[in-house]
Enzyme design. Structure first.
Site, PDB file in Angstrom:
ATOM      1  N   HIS A  88       4.172   4.908 -17.607  1.00  0.00           N
ATOM      2  CA  HIS A  88       3.997   5.284 -16.205  1.00  0.00           C
ATOM      3  C   HIS A  88       3.812   4.040 -15.322  1.00  0.00           C
ATOM      4  CE1 HIS A  88       2.422   8.072 -13.009  1.00  0.00           C
ATOM      5  NE2 HIS A  88       1.801   6.958 -12.631  1.00  0.00           N
ATOM      6  N   GLU A  89       2.921   3.154 -15.743  1.00  0.00           N
ATOM      7  CA  GLU A  89       2.655   1.955 -14.930  1.00  0.00           C
ATOM      8  C   GLU A  89       3.832   0.983 -14.954  1.00  0.00           C
ATOM      9  OE1 GLU A  89       0.350   2.158 -12.905  1.00  0.00           O
ATOM     10  OE2 GLU A  89      -0.736   3.827 -13.828  1.00  0.00           O
TER      11      GLU A  89
ATOM     12  N   HIS B  36       5.937   1.940 -12.014  1.00  0.00           N
ATOM     13  CA  HIS B  36       5.429   1.372 -10.762  1.00  0.00           C
ATOM     14  C   HIS B  36       5.770  -0.117 -10.659  1.00  0.00           C
ATOM     15  CE1 HIS B  36       3.224   4.686  -9.021  1.00  0.00           C
ATOM     16  NE2 HIS B  36       2.490   4.870 -10.103  1.00  0.00           N
TER      17      HIS B  36
ATOM     18  N   GLU C  89       5.689   6.826  -6.835  1.00  0.00           N
ATOM     19  CA  GLU C  89       5.377   7.753  -7.905  1.00  0.00           C
ATOM     20  C   GLU C  89       6.637   8.344  -8.525  1.00  0.00           C
ATOM     21  OE1 GLU C  89       2.453   9.282 -10.396  1.00  0.00           O
ATOM     22  OE2 GLU C  89       2.361   7.745  -8.826  1.00  0.00           O
TER      23      GLU C  89
END
Length: 490
Positions: free
Chosen positions: A255-256, A259, A285
């Protein structure tokens, strides 16, 4: 030409100082000694005072009046600078500095309260933060809706009313899908066992590499609440480890990476300008969620991950890649937003959205927050919150003043659903690569169609340009219904 050059040169230094402030925040959440919290709060307040003075410098207004942009990028940069200048000019310097100081201090108080399951030790500080955020919202809104004024900081161009209408459209289908899934008799088996921290972190780094994370411009550290930080040539990621649950670490990391890859993928010509960062948190997001979910939790990538986990951990209790895919995507009632499955995740956001709107409007006070949270969670999820760390204390956002931030998570999921459909049409061989542990084709499509543009286009326009149609929740809802119907045999 002198005015536009002077304006952009001035902005370049402001962007550099802002990046330094962000680095201080990363340090605080990863390696700063616990005893340094008060000092760091003063440091953050001091640098925010300098930044606020620069953002409201009267010369910006003078340059904006006479500057003649020569390119699309310069025109857009001027628009963004004007937007920030007008917003910052409405906020008293005292308020900006105090918010930076208090939210830096509040973060540590929240972390201690969370560790001790003691909301009473945090709520008085949260009340101070809330008062300051209401004051900020009133200054910016100038008679308009307070929540919209805060929301605009994270997702320009959308209102709380529009978000509420979107959620009303999504909620019935999400709830119906959840109820159908939970009514199935044969549920996927949970992953059980002990998964040592260092082994989890090695596997997380392997997954980050599979998704193209640039280790020459980033690093992975541990944090209480996973986040990414930085831009241009230095964008760092964090994760957390729960030894009985390696999916927490692995998917937080992926997920990160989404980003961070957005920030690292922006056109380098935009560095140290307002275009050199993600255009909104919803778009941000969308990148993290499509990395984590549509690619990372898909059957192709989980097949590759199953082999790596079987090699890394002894006696994995899941028999084969198909069963592992179902386990990764198990739908279960749970307390924690960041660990929620794709079906229920947006329901967690809807809860937070309603509560924080009530906090900002004054319909809900902090002294009643725990009771309000627990009652709403029981109503929405059918489970009573067992302890504050699994309830109102689980997220850091309100502690650091991020009111208006939560709905961008759900909006990002909607954007990701749209992008995933366009990506699959444009890159039909994607699953073949993901099955080999290589997300490059998907990453490259996202970089070309979304990430490289940085702040050049407004959020909705950027997504609609990438997908070739209007933004709608339909692709996300259809994807969820198709995926989980297949997994659960609905």
């Amino acid at each position: 030409m002198t005015a536009i050059n002077d304006l952009l040169a001035f902005q370049r230094q402001t962007e550099a100082l802002s990046s330094i402030a962000e680095r201080l925040g990363w340090d605080q959440e990863t390696v700063m000694p616990r005893g340094a919290a008060e000092q760091r709060a003063e440091e953050m307040g001091a640098i925010e005072a300098v930044l606020h003075e620069r953002r409201t410098d009267e010369r910006i207004g003078e340059w904006l009046e006479v500057a003649e942009p020569q390119t699309e990028a310069e025109t857009r940069a001027m628009d963004l600078i004007a937007r920030d200048f007008n917003r910052a000019s409405k906020i008293p310097a005292r308020l900006a500095q105090e918010l930076a100081r208090l939210t830096s201090l509040s973060q540590g108080i929240w972390a201690e309260a969370r560790a001790k399951d003691a909301p009473e030790e945090f709520l008085p500080t949260l009340d101070q933060v809330l008062m300051l955020k209401r004051e900020e919202a009133a200054a910016v809104a100038e008679g308009g809706d307070l929540y919209d004024a805060l929301l605009d900081d994270y997702e320009p161009g959308i209102t709380g009313t529009e978000i509420a209408a979107l959620f009303d459209q999504m909620r019935p289908r999400l709830v119906a899908l959840r109820e159908d899934i939970l009514g199935v008799e044969n549920q996927p088996a949970p992953l059980t066992g002990h998964f040592p921290q260092e082994t989890q972190l090695r596997l997380a780094r392997t997954c980050a590499t599979a998704f193209g994370y640039d280790w020459t411009r980033g690093r992975l550290d541990l944090a209480v609440h996973p986040f990414s930080s930085g831009r241009w040539q230095d964008s760092r990621i964090t994760t957390r480890v729960v030894e009985p649950d390696p999916f927490n670490c692995i998917y937080s990391t992926i997920h990160e990476v989404g980003h961070s890859s957005y920030e690292l993928g922006i056109d380098p010509d935009y560095a140290f300008t307002p275009l050199g960062r993600g255009v909104s948190m919803g778009v941000h997001e969308s990148q993290s969620r499509i990395y984590e979910n549509q690619m990372g939790r898909g059957r192709a990538f989980t097949g590759w991950l199953f082999k790596r986990m079987s090699d890394a951990f002894d006696d994995l209790n899941i028999a084969d890649p198909d069963a592992f895919y179902a386990t990764v995507n198990r739908v279960t009632p749970g307390y924690i937003r960041t660990e929620a499955d794709e079906v229920q995740y947006n329901l967690h956001i809807m809860l937070r959205f309603d509560i924080e709107r009530d906090l900002i409007s004054g319909r809900l006070n902090t002294e009643d927050l725990v009771e309000a949270w627990n009652a709403r969670f029981l109503k929405d999820f059918g489970v009573a919150v067992d302890r504050p760390a699994n309830g109102v204390l689980q997220d850091v956002h309100w502690a650091v003043g991020l009111f208006g931030y939560f709905p961008t998570y759900a909006l990002g999921n909607v954007f990701a659903g749209c992008l995933n459909r366009a990506l699959r049409e444009a890159v039909p061989e994607l699953d073949t690569s993901l099955a080999a542990g290589d997300a490059a084709p998907g990453v490259e499509w996202l970089r070309e169609n979304v990430q490289r543009h940085g702040g050049l286009l407004p959020p909705k326009q950027l997504i609609e340009q990438a997908i070739g149609e209007s933004v709608s929740p339909e692709p996300l809802l259809a994807y969820l219904e198709d995926k989980f119907s297949r997994i659960y045999g609905l």
